[in-house]
Design a protein around this motif. Structure first.
Motif, PDB file in Angstrom:
ATOM      1  N   ASP A  69       0.818  -1.221   0.000  1.00  0.00           N
ATOM      2  CA  ASP A  69       0.000   0.000   0.000  1.00  0.00           C
ATOM      3  C   ASP A  69       0.852   1.272   0.000  1.00  0.00           C
ATOM      4  OD1 ASP A  69       0.874  -0.521   2.545  1.00  0.00           O
ATOM      5  OD2 ASP A  69      -0.958   0.143   3.536  1.00  0.00           O
ATOM      6  N   ARG A  70       2.100   1.179  -0.495  1.00  0.00           N
ATOM      7  CA  ARG A  70       3.019   2.307  -0.675  1.00  0.00           C
ATOM      8  C   ARG A  70       3.461   2.977   0.622  1.00  0.00           C
ATOM      9  NH1 ARG A  70       6.429   2.904  -4.760  1.00  0.00           N
ATOM     10  NH2 ARG A  70       6.451   5.126  -5.084  1.00  0.00           N
ATOM     11  N   ARG A  71       3.488   2.243   1.730  1.00  0.00           N
ATOM     12  CA  ARG A  71       4.061   2.776   2.965  1.00  0.00           C
ATOM     13  C   ARG A  71       5.537   2.399   2.992  1.00  0.00           C
ATOM     14  NH1 ARG A  71       0.353   0.110   6.793  1.00  0.00           N
ATOM     15  NH2 ARG A  71       2.295  -0.209   7.905  1.00  0.00           N
ATOM     16  N   ALA A  72       6.365   3.308   3.491  1.00  0.00           N
ATOM     17  CA  ALA A  72       7.814   3.090   3.502  1.00  0.00           C
ATOM     18  C   ALA A  72       8.205   2.020   4.514  1.00  0.00           C
ATOM     19  CB  ALA A  72       8.521   4.391   3.829  1.00  0.00           C
ATOM     20  N   VAL A  73       9.133   1.153   4.119  1.00  0.00           N
ATOM     21  CA  VAL A  73       9.676   0.146   5.035  1.00  0.00           C
ATOM     22  C   VAL A  73      10.668   0.809   5.985  1.00  0.00           C
ATOM     23  CG1 VAL A  73      11.014  -1.986   5.166  1.00  0.00           C
ATOM     24  CG2 VAL A  73       9.294  -1.708   3.387  1.00  0.00           C
ATOM     25  N   PHE A  74      11.495   1.717   5.451  1.00  0.00           N
ATOM     26  CA  PHE A  74      12.444   2.503   6.243  1.00  0.00           C
ATOM     27  C   PHE A  74      11.653   3.658   6.851  1.00  0.00           C
ATOM     28  CE2 PHE A  74      15.325   6.012   6.866  1.00  0.00           C
ATOM     29  CZ  PHE A  74      16.529   5.450   7.236  1.00  0.00           C
ATOM     30  N   THR A  75      11.290   3.548   8.118  1.00  0.00           N
ATOM     31  CA  THR A  75      10.472   4.571   8.753  1.00  0.00           C
ATOM     32  C   THR A  75      11.307   5.762   9.193  1.00  0.00           C
ATOM     33  OG1 THR A  75       9.261   2.706   9.682  1.00  0.00           O
ATOM     34  CG2 THR A  75       8.596   4.872  10.387  1.00  0.00           C
ATOM     35  N   ASN A  76      12.397   5.493   9.904  1.00  0.00           N
ATOM     36  CA  ASN A  76      13.214   6.579  10.421  1.00  0.00           C
ATOM     37  C   ASN A  76      14.611   6.063  10.758  1.00  0.00           C
ATOM     38  OD1 ASN A  76      13.869   9.142  11.255  1.00  0.00           O
ATOM     39  ND2 ASN A  76      12.162   9.330  12.658  1.00  0.00           N
ATOM     40  N   ASN A 121      29.269 -12.002  16.894  1.00  0.00           N
ATOM     41  CA  ASN A 121      30.718 -12.089  16.709  1.00  0.00           C
ATOM     42  C   ASN A 121      31.507 -11.615  17.920  1.00  0.00           C
ATOM     43  OD1 ASN A 121      30.550 -13.045  14.058  1.00  0.00           O
ATOM     44  ND2 ASN A 121      30.269 -10.986  13.265  1.00  0.00           N
ATOM     45  N   LYS A 122      30.803 -11.162  18.961  1.00  0.00           N
ATOM     46  CA  LYS A 122      31.413 -10.675  20.193  1.00  0.00           C
ATOM     47  C   LYS A 122      32.444  -9.578  19.920  1.00  0.00           C
ATOM     48  CE  LYS A 122      30.538 -14.757  22.900  1.00  0.00           C
ATOM     49  NZ  LYS A 122      31.058 -15.766  23.797  1.00  0.00           N
ATOM     50  N   VAL A 123      31.982  -8.537  19.205  1.00  0.00           N
ATOM     51  CA  VAL A 123      32.852  -7.419  18.875  1.00  0.00           C
ATOM     52  C   VAL A 123      32.060  -6.124  19.039  1.00  0.00           C
ATOM     53  CG1 VAL A 123      32.329  -7.572  16.403  1.00  0.00           C
ATOM     54  CG2 VAL A 123      34.436  -6.520  17.132  1.00  0.00           C
ATOM     55  N   GLY A 124      32.687  -5.130  19.626  1.00  0.00           N
ATOM     56  CA  GLY A 124      32.061  -3.824  19.802  1.00  0.00           C
ATOM     57  C   GLY A 124      32.636  -2.836  18.814  1.00  0.00           C
ATOM     58  N   GLY A 125      32.169  -1.598  18.899  1.00  0.00           N
ATOM     59  CA  GLY A 125      32.686  -0.592  17.990  1.00  0.00           C
ATOM     60  C   GLY A 125      31.934   0.708  18.114  1.00  0.00           C
ATOM     61  N   GLU A 126      32.031   1.533  17.094  1.00  0.00           N
ATOM     62  CA  GLU A 126      31.382   2.844  17.053  1.00  0.00           C
ATOM     63  C   GLU A 126      29.952   2.670  16.548  1.00  0.00           C
ATOM     64  OE1 GLU A 126      31.783   7.172  14.831  1.00  0.00           O
ATOM     65  OE2 GLU A 126      33.309   5.644  14.504  1.00  0.00           O
ATOM     66  N   VAL A 127      28.987   3.182  17.296  1.00  0.00           N
ATOM     67  CA  VAL A 127      27.587   3.122  16.885  1.00  0.00           C
ATOM     68  C   VAL A 127      27.333   4.238  15.884  1.00  0.00           C
ATOM     69  CG1 VAL A 127      25.194   3.109  17.663  1.00  0.00           C
ATOM     70  CG2 VAL A 127      26.977   2.243  19.171  1.00  0.00           C
ATOM     71  N   LEU A 128      27.152   3.896  14.630  1.00  0.00           N
ATOM     72  CA  LEU A 128      26.944   4.897  13.588  1.00  0.00           C
ATOM     73  C   LEU A 128      25.527   5.457  13.619  1.00  0.00           C
ATOM     74  CD1 LEU A 128      28.760   3.172  10.583  1.00  0.00           C
ATOM     75  CD2 LEU A 128      29.613   4.972  12.087  1.00  0.00           C
ATOM     76  N   CYS A 129      24.522   4.572  13.626  1.00  0.00           N
ATOM     77  CA  CYS A 129      23.144   5.036  13.584  1.00  0.00           C
ATOM     78  C   CYS A 129      22.196   3.935  14.061  1.00  0.00           C
ATOM     79  CB  CYS A 129      22.763   5.485  12.171  1.00  0.00           C
ATOM     80  SG  CYS A 129      22.909   4.197  10.935  1.00  0.00           S
ATOM     81  N   LYS A 130      20.962   4.344  14.302  1.00  0.00           N
ATOM     82  CA  LYS A 130      19.878   3.412  14.631  1.00  0.00           C
ATOM     83  C   LYS A 130      18.785   3.625  13.600  1.00  0.00           C
ATOM     84  CE  LYS A 130      20.801   3.068  19.520  1.00  0.00           C
ATOM     85  NZ  LYS A 130      20.289   3.186  20.880  1.00  0.00           N
ATOM     86  N   VAL A 131      18.222   2.514  13.095  1.00  0.00           N
ATOM     87  CA  VAL A 131      17.222   2.566  12.035  1.00  0.00           C
ATOM     88  C   VAL A 131      16.044   1.703  12.441  1.00  0.00           C
ATOM     89  CG1 VAL A 131      16.788   1.958   9.626  1.00  0.00           C
ATOM     90  CG2 VAL A 131      18.991   2.888  10.286  1.00  0.00           C
ATOM     91  N   TRP A 132      14.845   2.169  12.120  1.00  0.00           N
ATOM     92  CA  TRP A 132      13.631   1.381  12.320  1.00  0.00           C
ATOM     93  C   TRP A 132      12.625   1.696  11.256  1.00  0.00           C
ATOM     94  CZ3 TRP A 132      15.296   5.130  15.582  1.00  0.00           C
ATOM     95  CH2 TRP A 132      14.520   6.269  15.713  1.00  0.00           C
TER      96      TRP A 132
END
Length: 132
Positions: A69-76, A121-132
């Motif tokens: 129904d043409r709603r975006a999958v990538f909300t924010n 993989n038990k590895v950390g790092g820099e959090v670039l972004c969060k997507v939902w």
């Protein structure tokens, strides 16, 4: 045009394309943008990612994904680590995004990956972004 924060530019362009209901969006290419876009594609937020052109003027073309129904999958999407404030986190401290409905994208020593892959993989790092 010089962009100070390419990841924020990517997220903003994808958000704007969703609001305009565009089928694809084009932007200047960078390896980080391409890696983040490929993670978004593998997680089902985008339809496709292509790189067009030659070395000095490469373009990143992203095919948007919509429901029937043409709603975006990538909300924010929100940028977490910025050029002025880097945010690093260990894999034990990664919390689910939106109770598991979203993903966090991390830059790790093993490449750019989702929070679930980083925990696996038990590895950390820099959090670039969060997507939902």
């Amino acid at each position: 045009m010089n962009v100070t924060d390419p990841i924020a530019d990517l997220l903003t362009r994808v958000r704007n394309a969703n609001q305009s209901r565009l089928d694809q969006v084009t932007m200047p290419h960078s390896r980080v943008k391409e890696s983040v876009a490929r993670v978004l594609q593998s997680e089902g937020y985008l339809n496709g990612v292509d790189v067009l052109g030659e070395a000095p003027r490469k373009q990143l073309v992203i095919a948007m994904k919509y429901t029937a129904d043409r709603r975006a999958v990538f909300t924010n999407g929100h940028r977490i680590s910025t050029p002025g404030r880097r945010v690093y986190i260990g894999y034990q401290d990664l919390a689910p995004v939106r109770q598991g409905l979203g993903i966090a994208i991390l830059s790790t020593p093993r490449g750019i990956m989702t929070d679930a892959d980083a925990r696996r993989n038990k590895v950390g790092g820099e959090v670039l972004c969060k997507v939902w």
